[in-house]
Design a protein around this motif. Structure first.
Motif, PDB file in Angstrom:
ATOM      1  N   VAL A 173       0.837  -1.201   0.000  1.00 34.83           N
ATOM      2  CA  VAL A 173       0.000   0.000   0.000  1.00 34.83           C
ATOM      3  C   VAL A 173       0.874   1.253   0.000  1.00 34.83           C
ATOM      4  N   ILE A 174       1.916   1.245   0.829  1.00 33.29           N
ATOM      5  CA  ILE A 174       2.836   2.391   0.889  1.00 33.29           C
ATOM      6  C   ILE A 174       3.521   2.600  -0.460  1.00 33.29           C
ATOM      7  N   ARG A 182      -1.844  13.129  -0.169  1.00 33.25           N
ATOM      8  CA  ARG A 182      -2.258  12.438   1.047  1.00 33.25           C
ATOM      9  C   ARG A 182      -3.758  12.574   1.341  1.00 33.25           C
ATOM     10  N   LYS A 183      -4.301  13.779   1.206  1.00 30.00           N
ATOM     11  CA  LYS A 183      -5.705  14.000   1.539  1.00 30.00           C
ATOM     12  C   LYS A 183      -6.622  13.176   0.650  1.00 30.00           C
ATOM     13  N   ARG A 184      -6.351  13.176  -0.657  1.00 33.25           N
ATOM     14  CA  ARG A 184      -7.168  12.403  -1.594  1.00 33.25           C
ATOM     15  C   ARG A 184      -6.989  10.901  -1.361  1.00 33.25           C
ATOM     16  N   THR A 185      -5.757  10.516  -1.064  1.00 33.06           N
ATOM     17  CA  THR A 185      -5.482   9.102  -0.815  1.00 33.06           C
ATOM     18  C   THR A 185      -6.261   8.600   0.399  1.00 33.06           C
ATOM     19  N   LYS A 267      -1.148   2.116  17.563  1.00 28.15           N
ATOM     20  CA  LYS A 267      -1.918   3.219  17.021  1.00 28.15           C
ATOM     21  C   LYS A 267      -1.866   3.148  15.495  1.00 28.15           C
ATOM     22  N   LEU A 268      -3.035   3.074  14.868  1.00 27.89           N
ATOM     23  CA  LEU A 268      -3.100   2.839  13.436  1.00 27.89           C
ATOM     24  C   LEU A 268      -3.613   4.050  12.677  1.00 27.89           C
ATOM     25  N   GLU A 269      -3.063   4.251  11.472  1.00 27.47           N
ATOM     26  CA  GLU A 269      -3.628   5.184  10.514  1.00 27.47           C
ATOM     27  C   GLU A 269      -4.551   4.403   9.579  1.00 27.47           C
ATOM     28  N   LYS A 270      -5.294   5.133   8.745  1.00 29.02           N
ATOM     29  CA  LYS A 270      -6.297   4.489   7.902  1.00 29.02           C
ATOM     30  C   LYS A 270      -5.691   3.422   6.981  1.00 29.02           C
ATOM     31  N   TYR A 271      -4.569   3.732   6.348  1.00 30.68           N
ATOM     32  CA  TYR A 271      -3.977   2.768   5.417  1.00 30.68           C
ATOM     33  C   TYR A 271      -3.494   1.522   6.155  1.00 30.68           C
ATOM     34  N   GLN A 272      -3.054   1.713   7.408  1.00 27.86           N
ATOM     35  CA  GLN A 272      -2.629   0.564   8.201  1.00 27.86           C
ATOM     36  C   GLN A 272      -3.820  -0.302   8.604  1.00 27.86           C
ATOM     37  N   GLY A 273      -4.936   0.355   8.924  1.00 25.22           N
ATOM     38  CA  GLY A 273      -6.142  -0.392   9.245  1.00 25.22           C
ATOM     39  C   GLY A 273      -6.617  -1.223   8.074  1.00 25.22           C
ATOM     40  N   PHE A 274      -6.582  -0.639   6.877  1.00 26.11           N
ATOM     41  CA  PHE A 274      -6.968  -1.366   5.671  1.00 26.11           C
ATOM     42  C   PHE A 274      -6.042  -2.560   5.442  1.00 26.11           C
ATOM     43  N   ALA A 275      -4.736  -2.336   5.608  1.00 26.94           N
ATOM     44  CA  ALA A 275      -3.760  -3.412   5.383  1.00 26.94           C
ATOM     45  C   ALA A 275      -3.987  -4.578   6.340  1.00 26.94           C
TER      46      ALA A 275
END
Length: 350
Positions: A173-174, A182-185, A267-275
């Motif tokens: 994902v990264i 970043r905002k659109r992603t 602590k997770l960010e959105k992309y980490q939660g998806f992963a």
């Protein structure tokens, strides 16, 4: 062996042993939906992608379809669970021992969830059935080693594969989004995370629902004087009952579990939660198709650890991980011993 819903209902009314077994099994399924299913939506809620009530309703719906659809496609997990133990040729005593195992699972699971500790209903179920079978047969001859070894495979898949897939998916994902704004992603990742949580909920229903379907089939077989499930087919109405009860259990929620899995560990960010959701769903899909019983809690938490390790190992709260691991380690002997004792007590009095 085949049985219609009307025949099943008639047997439940006239056979107290089957009635108790069905009641306890549905109780375990409800507790599973209540305590295990929140793991599927923990990251979506804690990253504020979805509101808790909305996420819980979504999870309940996809748990329902996971049980219903995947059991028709591949029911090998249900077969593994039902063939894992041998309660002997006395179907009446076998029914009593099965009831004792289920009672032990409910006691153990509710106790763990009360303290907000993620518990593995899969391991509780396996430990409960094993303890009761040992009590019934007075030794390990009640345990089918060929099927039980799949539990070890499940531990490996959930711990190792969950971690590795979490790390790989997060890295991917990264890599894909490295040059994106970043905002659109984040906007697109939010939608992807919802889909990931839905997939995780679907696979939770597919994996755990089959385990309890296998237990209900055992109870029905014992009630009809059979000691095994040879030539037994899973009826649609049984899938409907299990999926509905699990969905209702999920709708009750599990905010303590969501906090423990989604917030306290890392602590997770959105992309980490998806992963982590996608990695967990893939791991459970692999195990379900191969007939390996796996812990959805193990899988999701391992995937979260793998995602956290992408940034740095120190981002993982190891004290929380330690507490979870100790809980899982104690599940097999703890629930197994309770089940063994309760089976002996039940057989003495009934």
């Amino acid at each position: 062996m085949t049985i219609s819903f009307s025949n099943f209902l008639g047997q439940v009314i006239t056979n107290p042993g089957l009635a108790i077994t069905v009641f306890l099994t549905l109780g375990v399924i409800f507790v599973n939906g209540w305590t295990d299913a929140p793991n599927a939506i923990a990251t979506t809620v804690t990253t504020r992608t979805m509101r808790p009530k909305t996420a819980i309703v979504m999870s309940a719906i996809f748990n329902f379809f996971g049980v219903l659809i995947m059991t028709q496609i591949n029911s090998s997990v249900a077969s593994t669970i039902s063939n894992m133990v041998d309660f002997g040729s006395d179907s009446r005593h076998a029914m009593i021992a099965l009831s004792a195992a289920l009672f032990s699972i409910v006691v153990y699971s509710v106790g763990a969830s009360y303290f907000g500790i993620p518990t593995s209903e899969s391991h509780s179920l396996i430990a409960g059935l094993t303890g009761a079978a040992i009590a019934m047969q007075n030794g390990l001859k009640g345990v089918n080693g060929t099927e039980w070894i799949k539990v070890i495979y499940g531990l490996f898949l959930s711990l190792f594969l969950g971690f590795v897939l979490g790390w790989l998916v997060c890295k991917l994902v990264i890599l894909i989004c490295r040059n994106f704004e970043r905002k659109r992603t984040n906007k697109y990742i939010s939608y992807a995370q919802i889909l990931g949580s839905a997939a995780m909920s679907f696979m939770h229903g597919a994996q755990d629902g089959q385990k309890f379907i296998g237990v209900l089939l055992l109870g029905i077989a014992f009630a009809n004087g059979h000691s095994d499930l040879v030539n037994t087919f899973i009826p649609i109405w049984l899938m409907m009952i299990c999926s509905t009860v699990m969905g209702v259990g999920t709708s009750v929620g599990g905010e303590k579990i969501i906090k423990a899995v989604g917030m306290d560990m890392v602590k997770l960010e959105k992309y980490q939660g998806f992963a982590s959701d996608l990695a967990g769903a893939l791991c459970i899909l692999i195990s379900t198709l191969t007939g390996v019983p796996i812990s959805t809690t193990h899988t999701k938490t391992s995937a979260i650890m793998g995602v956290g390790a992408v940034r740095r190992l120190s981002s993982i709260n190891l004290s929380v991980v330690k507490d979870m691991m100790l809980t899982w380690v104690f599940t097999f002997p703890g629930c197994g011993i309770i089940s063994y004792i309760m089976a002996k007590i039940f057989m003495a009095f009934f």
